[in-house]
Scaffold this motif. Structure first.
Motif, PDB file in Angstrom:
ATOM      1  N   TYR A 106     -16.194  11.891 -23.247  1.00  0.00           N
ATOM      2  CA  TYR A 106     -17.095  12.274 -24.334  1.00  0.00           C
ATOM      3  C   TYR A 106     -16.611  13.566 -24.986  1.00  0.00           C
ATOM      4  CZ  TYR A 106     -21.039  14.518 -26.644  1.00  0.00           C
ATOM      5  OH  TYR A 106     -21.821  15.169 -27.562  1.00  0.00           O
ATOM      6  N   VAL A 107     -16.192  14.534 -24.150  1.00  0.00           N
ATOM      7  CA  VAL A 107     -15.687  15.801 -24.691  1.00  0.00           C
ATOM      8  C   VAL A 107     -14.448  15.548 -25.545  1.00  0.00           C
ATOM      9  CG1 VAL A 107     -14.711  18.054 -24.106  1.00  0.00           C
ATOM     10  CG2 VAL A 107     -16.661  17.169 -22.822  1.00  0.00           C
ATOM     11  N   LEU A 119     -18.305  27.251 -27.556  1.00  0.00           N
ATOM     12  CA  LEU A 119     -18.886  28.165 -28.542  1.00  0.00           C
ATOM     13  C   LEU A 119     -17.868  28.498 -29.619  1.00  0.00           C
ATOM     14  CD1 LEU A 119     -21.135  30.025 -29.537  1.00  0.00           C
ATOM     15  CD2 LEU A 119     -20.257  31.792 -27.974  1.00  0.00           C
ATOM     16  N   ILE A 120     -16.634  28.772 -29.199  1.00  0.00           N
ATOM     17  CA  ILE A 120     -15.576  29.099 -30.161  1.00  0.00           C
ATOM     18  C   ILE A 120     -15.333  27.931 -31.101  1.00  0.00           C
ATOM     19  CG2 ILE A 120     -13.085  29.522 -30.344  1.00  0.00           C
ATOM     20  CD1 ILE A 120     -13.382  31.191 -27.736  1.00  0.00           C
ATOM     21  N   ILE A 121     -15.325  26.706 -30.566  1.00  0.00           N
ATOM     22  CA  ILE A 121     -15.098  25.518 -31.398  1.00  0.00           C
ATOM     23  C   ILE A 121     -16.239  25.334 -32.390  1.00  0.00           C
ATOM     24  CG2 ILE A 121     -14.984  22.986 -31.355  1.00  0.00           C
ATOM     25  CD1 ILE A 121     -13.410  23.220 -28.730  1.00  0.00           C
ATOM     26  N   VAL A 176     -21.591  20.121 -31.040  1.00  0.00           N
ATOM     27  CA  VAL A 176     -20.680  20.721 -30.061  1.00  0.00           C
ATOM     28  C   VAL A 176     -21.396  21.811 -29.270  1.00  0.00           C
ATOM     29  CG1 VAL A 176     -18.568  22.069 -29.750  1.00  0.00           C
ATOM     30  CG2 VAL A 176     -18.604  20.193 -31.401  1.00  0.00           C
ATOM     31  N   PHE A 177     -22.122  22.650 -29.973  1.00  0.00           N
ATOM     32  CA  PHE A 177     -22.793  23.791 -29.338  1.00  0.00           C
ATOM     33  C   PHE A 177     -23.801  23.342 -28.280  1.00  0.00           C
ATOM     34  CE2 PHE A 177     -26.257  26.912 -29.180  1.00  0.00           C
ATOM     35  CZ  PHE A 177     -25.547  28.051 -28.834  1.00  0.00           C
ATOM     36  N   PHE A 178     -24.552  22.282 -28.568  1.00  0.00           N
ATOM     37  CA  PHE A 178     -25.641  21.882 -27.676  1.00  0.00           C
ATOM     38  C   PHE A 178     -25.246  20.847 -26.619  1.00  0.00           C
ATOM     39  CE2 PHE A 178     -28.243  23.494 -31.266  1.00  0.00           C
ATOM     40  CZ  PHE A 178     -29.009  24.413 -30.550  1.00  0.00           C
ATOM     41  N   THR A 179     -24.122  20.170 -26.761  1.00  0.00           N
ATOM     42  CA  THR A 179     -23.814  19.077 -25.826  1.00  0.00           C
ATOM     43  C   THR A 179     -22.543  19.270 -24.994  1.00  0.00           C
ATOM     44  OG1 THR A 179     -22.550  17.747 -27.441  1.00  0.00           O
ATOM     45  CG2 THR A 179     -24.943  17.435 -27.375  1.00  0.00           C
ATOM     46  N   VAL A 180     -21.711  20.246 -25.307  1.00  0.00           N
ATOM     47  CA  VAL A 180     -20.454  20.438 -24.569  1.00  0.00           C
ATOM     48  C   VAL A 180     -20.546  21.714 -23.737  1.00  0.00           C
ATOM     49  CG1 VAL A 180     -17.956  20.767 -24.734  1.00  0.00           C
ATOM     50  CG2 VAL A 180     -19.108  19.216 -26.329  1.00  0.00           C
ATOM     51  N   ARG A 181     -20.232  21.605 -22.461  1.00  0.00           N
ATOM     52  CA  ARG A 181     -20.222  22.786 -21.590  1.00  0.00           C
ATOM     53  C   ARG A 181     -18.778  23.154 -21.257  1.00  0.00           C
ATOM     54  NH1 ARG A 181     -21.997  18.485 -18.440  1.00  0.00           N
ATOM     55  NH2 ARG A 181     -20.653  17.978 -16.646  1.00  0.00           N
ATOM     56  N   ASP A 182     -18.561  24.421 -21.007  1.00  0.00           N
ATOM     57  CA  ASP A 182     -17.212  24.908 -20.727  1.00  0.00           C
ATOM     58  C   ASP A 182     -16.802  24.489 -19.310  1.00  0.00           C
ATOM     59  OD1 ASP A 182     -14.962  26.219 -21.633  1.00  0.00           O
ATOM     60  OD2 ASP A 182     -15.551  28.164 -20.850  1.00  0.00           O
TER      61      ASP A 182
END
Length: 459
Positions: free
Chosen positions: A20-21, A87-89, A207-213
């Protein structure tokens, strides 16, 4: 070792999330190339309304975008090696989307040049951060595939730019200008920028709400067991230690990019001028070529890297680059020199297929060789060189040959053959020489500790 049955659902969930990422980063790459590429299809109305020469247009399409895209990539990459990459993306996606929309407000060359610089600044955030995340999420045996799927976004985006741009241009062909609330009168090409730019804001939020580092893996540690801190001077030292490898890699793949990005930028103008196609017709035809030829090429290139790696070639990524460069050399010269449209498009498709190989190959080579703490920075330095050569120099060289040597816009096809034919030959020579140096560098890094140990993936 087989997974315990109790862990299988969680493992499958993790596996799905990893892809997904990749998919959402690929979607961001699609948006970036739509916003980047849409300019080339509107060359004639922009030149007419802003009174530009081919050389000035090449500066908009090359230097303006690549100037800060290349320079800002390094400080952003330093952040990506230390801070939250999603966050950067997301910030980058929002910034370049607003800059694309701002291109629709341009009233002269300077306004459009500044807006294109903004697009470049935003897009500089995407690839180094995405590359770094993938290296922490996938084992080496799947890296080529992950990079290939991500890179597919560039060609879906390029195709979408041609097809959507062609559709919008055709839709607005009878409309000279429209009046919008607050903005006043805007031309059809300006409205196109507004239409393709603003949806990126939604993607930035996704991206901000669904992807974690992901957790960083393969970190080098000091004698006390702490994570080594890496400054830019350490990255420069690493590159200098492997200077023969990175000279061949950076220059070879940058010349490869010069060919690929140059064809993406100049083929619309070539077909409009040489075969009297309309912008819409050129957009539809080139959209299909980019989607099919480049899309299949980048996936095949990623598969080839993984295939060569499984067969024990430590220089798999460099070898894949050599194969692709050999395949594109003849068709990249020939497609502008034939008189039949169908034959020209067929040769262009072959050239585009092989020209797509370096996108997963160049990335895999850097990520495999580099320690975790400097992956994004090593990628950013490559993008700095690659885009200054590939975008700024490559697009402008064609324009200069057309304007200064031939003095005839209709000779752009011959300019393409000369510039990109020479670049293809140099690419083959550099990457072929680089294979030997790359093998030595991998062996040297393994002697001091595997730089990028990967997590076990789920098969």
């Amino acid at each position: 070792m087989p997974l315990d049955e109790d862990l299988l659902p969680e493992a499958r969930k993790s596996y799905r999330y990893q892809w997904y990422v990749v998919a959402i980063c690929m979607l961001a790459y699609v948006f970036s190339f739509v916003d980047r590429q849409i300019l080339s299809l509107m060359i004639e109305p922009i030149k007419r309304d802003l009174h530009l020469s081919d050389t000035q247009f090449s500066l908009l399409n090359g230097l303006a975008f690549s100037l800060l895209y290349s320079v800002m990539g390094l400080p952003i990459a330093i952040l990506a090696d230390k801070r939250s990459r999603p966050l950067i993306i997301s910030i980058g996606v929002a910034f370049w989307s607003l800059a694309t929309a701002a291109s629709g407000l341009a009233k002269n060359f300077v306004h459009l040049f500044l807006a294109r610089i903004g697009v470049g600044v935003g897009e500089a955030a995407l690839s180094p951060a995405a590359y770094s995340m993938f290296s922490d999420m996938f084992p080496k045996s799947k890296l080529g595939r992950a990079y290939g799927i991500y890179s597919l976004g560039s060609f879906i985006g390029g195709a979408a730019a041609f097809i959507i741009g062609g559709y919008v241009i055709n839709l607005l062909k009878s409309v000279d200008a429209v009046t919008l609330p607050l903005l006043g009168e805007v031309r059809a090409w300006q409205l196109t920028f507004l239409i393709v730019g603003l949806p990126g804001i939604v993607l930035a939020l996704l991206v901000f709400f669904t992807v974690r580092d992901p957790r960083r893996r393969g970190l080098r540690r000091d004698a006390d067991g702490g994570v080594q801190k890496v400054a830019l001077r350490h990255v420069i030292g690493f590159l200098w230690r492997h200077r023969r490898t990175f000279a061949a890699h950076y220059l070879g793949f940058s010349l490869y990019a010069l060919v690929l990005l140059g064809m993406m930028a100049w083929t619309p103008a070539f077909y409009i001028r040489a075969f009297s196609l309309t912008s819409s017709e050129a957009g539809y035809l080139l959209g299909v070529v980019v989607l099919v030829a480049n899309g299949s090429g980048v996936l095949f290139g990623g598969w080839l890297v993984d295939r060569l790696a499984r067969r024990g070639h430590t220089d798999a990524a460099m070898r894949a680059g050599v194969i692709g460069a050999l395949g594109m050399t003849v068709p990249v010269v020939a497609f502008t020199q034939v008189g039949q449209l169908w034959l020209s498009l067929a040769l262009l498709a072959v050239a585009m297929f092989f020209a797509s190989f370096p996108m997963p190959a160049s990335t895999a080579a850097m990520q495999v060789l580099s320690p975790n703490q400097m992956r994004a920075q090593v990628s950013a330095i490559f993008l700095l060189i690659s885009n200054l050569i590939g975008l700024a120099l490559g697009t402008t060289l064609v324009a200069l040959v057309t304007d200064r040597v031939f003095g005839d816009p209709k000779m752009v096809g011959s300019s393409l053959s000369i510039v990109y034919g020479l670049a293809s030959v140099l690419t083959v020579l550099l990457l072929w020489r680089g294979c030997r140096h790359f093998r030595r560098s991998v062996a040297a890094e393994r002697a001091v500790g595997e730089p990028a140990a990967q997590p076990e993936g789920v098969s």
